[in-house]
Scaffold this motif. Structure first.
Motif, PDB file in Angstrom:
ATOM      1  N   PRO A 191      21.979   5.626  23.594  1.00 30.35           N
ATOM      2  CA  PRO A 191      20.843   5.307  24.466  1.00 30.35           C
ATOM      3  C   PRO A 191      19.516   5.775  23.882  1.00 30.35           C
ATOM      4  O   PRO A 191      19.346   6.954  23.569  1.00 30.35           O
ATOM      5  CB  PRO A 191      21.153   6.082  25.755  1.00 30.35           C
ATOM      6  CG  PRO A 191      22.056   7.203  25.344  1.00 30.35           C
ATOM      7  CD  PRO A 191      22.579   6.932  23.957  1.00 30.35           C
ATOM      8  N   GLU A 192      18.578   4.854  23.718  1.00 29.95           N
ATOM      9  CA  GLU A 192      17.227   5.227  23.280  1.00 29.95           C
ATOM     10  C   GLU A 192      16.415   5.548  24.538  1.00 29.95           C
ATOM     11  O   GLU A 192      16.388   4.763  25.468  1.00 29.95           O
ATOM     12  CB  GLU A 192      16.574   4.052  22.542  1.00 29.95           C
ATOM     13  CG  GLU A 192      17.355   3.584  21.332  1.00 29.95           C
ATOM     14  CD  GLU A 192      16.912   2.196  20.891  1.00 29.95           C
ATOM     15  OE1 GLU A 192      15.707   1.983  20.697  1.00 29.95           O
ATOM     16  OE2 GLU A 192      17.769   1.311  20.754  1.00 29.95           O
ATOM     17  N   GLN A 193      15.761   6.687  24.528  1.00 33.00           N
ATOM     18  CA  GLN A 193      15.097   7.182  25.738  1.00 33.00           C
ATOM     19  C   GLN A 193      13.577   7.207  25.566  1.00 33.00           C
ATOM     20  O   GLN A 193      13.076   7.888  24.676  1.00 33.00           O
ATOM     21  CB  GLN A 193      15.615   8.595  26.037  1.00 33.00           C
ATOM     22  CG  GLN A 193      14.932   9.336  27.152  1.00 33.00           C
ATOM     23  CD  GLN A 193      15.352   8.850  28.533  1.00 33.00           C
ATOM     24  OE1 GLN A 193      16.542   8.679  28.805  1.00 33.00           O
ATOM     25  NE2 GLN A 193      14.388   8.582  29.392  1.00 33.00           N
ATOM     26  N   ARG A 260      12.780   9.937  16.411  1.00 33.33           N
ATOM     27  CA  ARG A 260      11.686  10.265  17.324  1.00 33.33           C
ATOM     28  C   ARG A 260      10.443   9.539  16.858  1.00 33.33           C
ATOM     29  O   ARG A 260      10.159   9.465  15.678  1.00 33.33           O
ATOM     30  CB  ARG A 260      11.461  11.782  17.354  1.00 33.33           C
ATOM     31  CG  ARG A 260      11.172  12.360  15.993  1.00 33.33           C
ATOM     32  CD  ARG A 260      11.116  13.870  16.024  1.00 33.33           C
ATOM     33  NE  ARG A 260      10.482  14.361  14.801  1.00 33.33           N
ATOM     34  CZ  ARG A 260      10.511  15.635  14.396  1.00 33.33           C
ATOM     35  NH1 ARG A 260      11.128  16.544  15.116  1.00 33.33           N
ATOM     36  NH2 ARG A 260       9.913  16.006  13.291  1.00 33.33           N
ATOM     37  N   HIS A 261       9.716   8.967  17.806  1.00 30.98           N
ATOM     38  CA  HIS A 261       8.479   8.285  17.415  1.00 30.98           C
ATOM     39  C   HIS A 261       7.584   8.026  18.610  1.00 30.98           C
ATOM     40  O   HIS A 261       8.014   8.114  19.760  1.00 30.98           O
ATOM     41  CB  HIS A 261       8.782   6.978  16.679  1.00 30.98           C
ATOM     42  CG  HIS A 261       9.575   5.970  17.463  1.00 30.98           C
ATOM     43  ND1 HIS A 261       9.016   5.146  18.401  1.00 30.98           N
ATOM     44  CD2 HIS A 261      10.894   5.648  17.437  1.00 30.98           C
ATOM     45  CE1 HIS A 261       9.958   4.356  18.903  1.00 30.98           C
ATOM     46  NE2 HIS A 261      11.107   4.648  18.355  1.00 30.98           N
ATOM     47  N   ASN A 262       6.322   7.710  18.335  1.00 32.66           N
ATOM     48  CA  ASN A 262       5.395   7.291  19.376  1.00 32.66           C
ATOM     49  C   ASN A 262       5.769   5.885  19.818  1.00 32.66           C
ATOM     50  O   ASN A 262       6.150   5.042  19.003  1.00 32.66           O
ATOM     51  CB  ASN A 262       3.959   7.273  18.842  1.00 32.66           C
ATOM     52  CG  ASN A 262       3.382   8.672  18.720  1.00 32.66           C
ATOM     53  OD1 ASN A 262       3.969   9.637  19.210  1.00 32.66           O
ATOM     54  ND2 ASN A 262       2.231   8.777  18.073  1.00 32.66           N
ATOM     55  N   HIS A 269       6.430   8.124  24.228  1.00 30.89           N
ATOM     56  CA  HIS A 269       7.243   8.469  23.061  1.00 30.89           C
ATOM     57  C   HIS A 269       8.696   8.087  23.275  1.00 30.89           C
ATOM     58  O   HIS A 269       9.086   7.711  24.369  1.00 30.89           O
ATOM     59  CB  HIS A 269       7.143   9.980  22.795  1.00 30.89           C
ATOM     60  CG  HIS A 269       5.747  10.494  22.842  1.00 30.89           C
ATOM     61  ND1 HIS A 269       4.873  10.389  21.780  1.00 30.89           N
ATOM     62  CD2 HIS A 269       5.049  11.068  23.844  1.00 30.89           C
ATOM     63  CE1 HIS A 269       3.698  10.887  22.124  1.00 30.89           C
ATOM     64  NE2 HIS A 269       3.780  11.312  23.365  1.00 30.89           N
ATOM     65  N   GLU A 270       9.495   8.222  22.209  1.00 34.91           N
ATOM     66  CA  GLU A 270      10.918   7.879  22.319  1.00 34.91           C
ATOM     67  C   GLU A 270      11.772   8.871  21.548  1.00 34.91           C
ATOM     68  O   GLU A 270      11.366   9.389  20.507  1.00 34.91           O
ATOM     69  CB  GLU A 270      11.168   6.473  21.758  1.00 34.91           C
ATOM     70  CG  GLU A 270      12.640   6.075  21.836  1.00 34.91           C
ATOM     71  CD  GLU A 270      12.923   4.685  21.290  1.00 34.91           C
ATOM     72  OE1 GLU A 270      12.319   3.717  21.788  1.00 34.91           O
ATOM     73  OE2 GLU A 270      13.744   4.571  20.373  1.00 34.91           O
ATOM     74  N   VAL A 271      12.950   9.142  22.065  1.00 33.25           N
ATOM     75  CA  VAL A 271      13.929   9.933  21.329  1.00 33.25           C
ATOM     76  C   VAL A 271      15.272   9.202  21.408  1.00 33.25           C
ATOM     77  O   VAL A 271      15.607   8.630  22.441  1.00 33.25           O
ATOM     78  CB  VAL A 271      14.048  11.378  21.900  1.00 33.25           C
ATOM     79  CG1 VAL A 271      14.365  11.384  23.384  1.00 33.25           C
ATOM     80  CG2 VAL A 271      15.086  12.197  21.143  1.00 33.25           C
TER      81      VAL A 271
HETATM   82 MG    MG Z   1      14.249   2.536  18.942  1.00 39.71          MG
END
Ligand code: MG
Ligand code: ADP
Length: 695
Positions: A191-193, A260-262, A269-271
């Motif tokens: 899962p991308e959060q 991890r990125h903006n 953002h995403e983790v």
């Molecule tokens: Mg992604």
């Protein structure tokens, strides 16, 4: 410097720790339960409990808790200490198999959707040995399932485990048709959060964020996401420090935080972790959400997991990357180099197509929440219509089968960048489609409709159950055929032909798609109440009952809980708006109007020659706005009172959507308009500028 291998999983009673600390026979017995689902003996549990306790106490634990996921969607925990008085005034640390295996929390304060009215208040938690225990602070956390005295599931984990089991059985049965003897098939999820970070000082000044997790008022900032400069942009130092800290906390818990990125919106953002067994991925995603919140606080920020904290910029979702894997490590969603000749893959693909088409409503229902309503069908993220994206290659394969045409696998084309120093690599055979709700991405399907705050158990219960049902239907048909190879080919062709309508490779955000989808007969449920009305349609009850994932009582209960939660959420939002409007916004604007009036009068007193038209115009506009504002306040107040009197859950949810939510939007519009012309010295709240760009 963080020594990652050393800290990774250091707070988890994982396989390595078990192997080290358990007697061989106990370890073997426990592994059989974990890997193959065999029942667990109490004598084994006793030994495991003792080893777990010793390990936890060495790491400073004083307490343990059965950790579960009631239908509130968030996790629940009640801590008990290990102490056991021995009679001479001293105490020892004790933890037995009985306490490990079973807990008896009072279930009466958790939502049960009427299950408790008919049955007892007593609830049980049962140890889930397939998800490892872990330590947070000074407590040993034991993942458990939560059920009523009569065995009805009161949580999200029990049906998830049930769905994984039926899927495993159905997939093993399927693989037998292809001559493979497989013991277990696991559904896996990555899962991308997504989330937002805001400065805690601003957050603390906004009642809407505190009570509802989203801004209920707020005019747009001059800058939004139009420059696309935030997506994958360089991380601000403060955010980078937060992310570094977050990773360490997650790694300690054995969570494989990888990416991890903006994200697209400012402050978003995403983790993403590396995928794993659905059950563990679900527990981990709950922990990720909790750790995001805790870590943000340490850095003077607040993490917003709401699906739509800010109007006018993107909301947050979760991408549920799903596949199935055998205990021999074969990914069943992998098409291989030559999909047209990979009959096993096409068979499974056909089952997925049929499942997504027949149960599109359930997939939509599984991601329904008041927060997610702001995204789905609101010109953002995937639309509320469920469809599938296969990509050029698979689409061509399906087409050639439907039309009985020859098909040659194109093979990967080298990518030439026109610069010699850059390495050459092969292009993927398929481009991506960001707008599709259920997209094939090479070796998995990515279900993109999830809201950022949702417990991923719900959608995965649906996907697993639907897949189990379709695979079993296929097996029923093929097993009785004389010529199995021929029957399989015919079945694939027939299914591809019958369910083509679910495939859509175009732009899911376009205005044409809902029109086209309606022609195809695909459901388009724009709101939670509209979607939930179909949860207990007969075909859906049949699906769950037949596959032993939910009985009818559970389904009806879950429907009521979700509808009630929706109405309550909107009710809280409405009450918060009313409080803000009456106590803060109205007095603030009124004070500003007074200042303008005073200024105009003072100017006039000084000399008739000084123009006062600017003040007078503003006073007039704002005074008119205030009249309208108060009208909207009164309407919303009356609507809320009426809503509280409605008994029936469906009727109430419909009302809150159609009437209360609509009235809230009208009230907000007037306030946002006033905000743009009121002096910032008077405006009572931190603005979107500060919230979105203040970290
Ligand atoms: Mg992604
Ligand atoms: P993107 O944003 O490009 O889709 P990310 O790297 O952010 O990709 O996330 C992809 C997610 O999919 C990761 O969690 C990854 O581990 C997961 N994933 C990869 N392969 C599988 C698979 N076979 N089954 C389930 N999830 C997978």
């Amino acid at each position: 410097m963080v020594n990652v291998p050393e800290i990774f999983g250091s707070m988890v009673f994982n396989d390595a720790t078990m192997k080290e600390r358990l007697p061989k026979a106990t370890y073997k017995a426990l592994k059989k339960t974990i890997d193959l689902g065999e029942p667990l003996d109490i004598s084994v549990a006793n030994v495991v409990a003792n080893a777990m306790k010793d390990w936890a106490v060495e790491k400073g634990c004083t307490h343990y808790t059965h950790w579960f996921q009631p239908m509130t969607g968030v996790t629940a925990e009640k801590h008990d200490s290990f102490i056991d008085p021995v009679g001479d005034g001293t105490a020892i640390m004790e933890f037995g198999g009985k306490e490990l295996v079973k807990g008896e929390p009072d279930a009466s304060s958790f939502p049960s959707g009427g299950i408790r009215a008919t049955f007892e208040a007593r609830g049980y938690t049962a140890w889930d040995p397939t998800s490892p225990a872990f330590i947070r602070d000074t407590t040993l956390y034991i993942p458990t399932a939560f059920c009523s005295y009569t065995g009805e599931a009161l949580d999200k984990k029990t049906p998830l485990l049930r769905s994984m089991e039926v899927l495993s059985n159905a997939a093993c049965r399927t693989l037998k048709l292809f001559g493979k003897d497989v013991k277990k098939v696991t559904s896996t999820v990555g899962p991308e959060q997504e989330y937002f970070l805001v400065d805690k000082e601003y957050f603390d000044q906004r009642k809407d964020l505190i009570f509802t997790g989203r801004t209920l008022f707020g005019a747009a900032a001059p800058k939004g996401q139009e420059l696309d400069d935030h997506y994958f942009g360089a991380l601000k130092t403060r955010v980078k420090d937060f992310m570094a800290d977050l990773d360490v906390e997650l790694w300690k818990l054995g969570i494989t935080s990888k990416t991890r990125h903006n994200e697209v919106a400012p402050a978003q953002h995403e983790v993403a972790p590396i995928f794993g067994t659905t059950n563990i991925a679900t527990d981990h995603n709950q922990l990720v959400m909790e750790t995001l919140k805790k870590t943000a606080e340490k850095h003077g920020m607040v993490c917003l997991l709401h699906e739509k904290p800010f109007a006018g910029v993107n909301g947050s979702g979760k991408h549920n990357n799903w596949s199935m894997c055998t205990n021999d490590g074969e990914n069943l969603i992998s098409p291989g180099k030559n999909p047209i000749n990979n009959t096993q893959f096409l068979f499974i693909l056909a089952a997925i197509m049929k499942g997504v088409d027949e149960y599109a409503d359930l997939l939509r229902i599984s991601v329904a929440s008041a927060g997610n309503d702001h995204r789905l069908g609101a010109n953002e993220a995937p639309p509320a219509i469920v469809s599938m994206f296969l990509g050029d290659e698979l689409e061509a394969v399906v087409k050639s089968i439907v039309e009985d045409k020859d098909y040659a696998t194109p093979g990967k084309v080298p990518m030439h960048l026109g610069v010699d120093v850059l390495p050459e690599f092969k292009k993927d055979t398929t481009d991506r489609n960001r707008t599709s709700p259920f997209a094939f991405t090479g070796n998995r399907f990515e279900f993109r409709m999830l809201g950022s705050a949702v417990n991923i158990a719900c959608p995965n219960i649906m996907i697993n159950t639907i897949m189990a049902e379709e695979l079993n239907q296929f097996c029923d048909e093929i097993e009785k055929a004389d010529n199995k190879d021929k029957a399989i080919k015919e079945l694939i062709k027939k299914t591809f032909t019958d369910h083509q309508r679910i495939i859509f490779n175009g732009d899911g955000y376009s205005d044409e798609w809902p029109v086209e989808a309606e022609k195809r007969g695909l459901p388009n449920y724009r709101s939670l109440p509209e979607a939930l009305a179909h949860f207990d349609d007969q075909k859906n009850i049949d699906l769950f009952v037949k596959n032993n994932v939910h009985d009818e009582v559970e389904i009806k209960a879950r429907k009521v809980i979700t509808l009630e939660e929706y109405a309550k959420t909107i009710n809280i939002e409405a009450l918060t708006m009313l409080e803000m409007a009456k106590q803060d916004i109205l007095p603030a604007v009124s004070s500003y109007v007074k200042e303008l009036t005073d200024t105009a009068l003072a100017k006039k007193a000084l000399s008739d020659a000084i123009p006062t038209s600017v003040e007078e115009d503003l006073v007039t506009t704002l005074s008119n706005d205030l009249v309208s504002f108060v009208e909207k306040i009164d309407t919303l107040s009356e609507d809320v009172v009426k809503g509280n009197d409605i008994e029936d859950a469906q009727e109430k949810a419909n009302y809150y959507h159609d009437v209360v939510f609509a009235a809230m939007n009208e009230l907000r519009a007037v306030s946002d308009e006033m905000e743009t012309i009121t002096s910032s010295d008077y405006w009572p709240y931190p603005t979107y500028d500060e919230l979105l760009f203040g970290v």
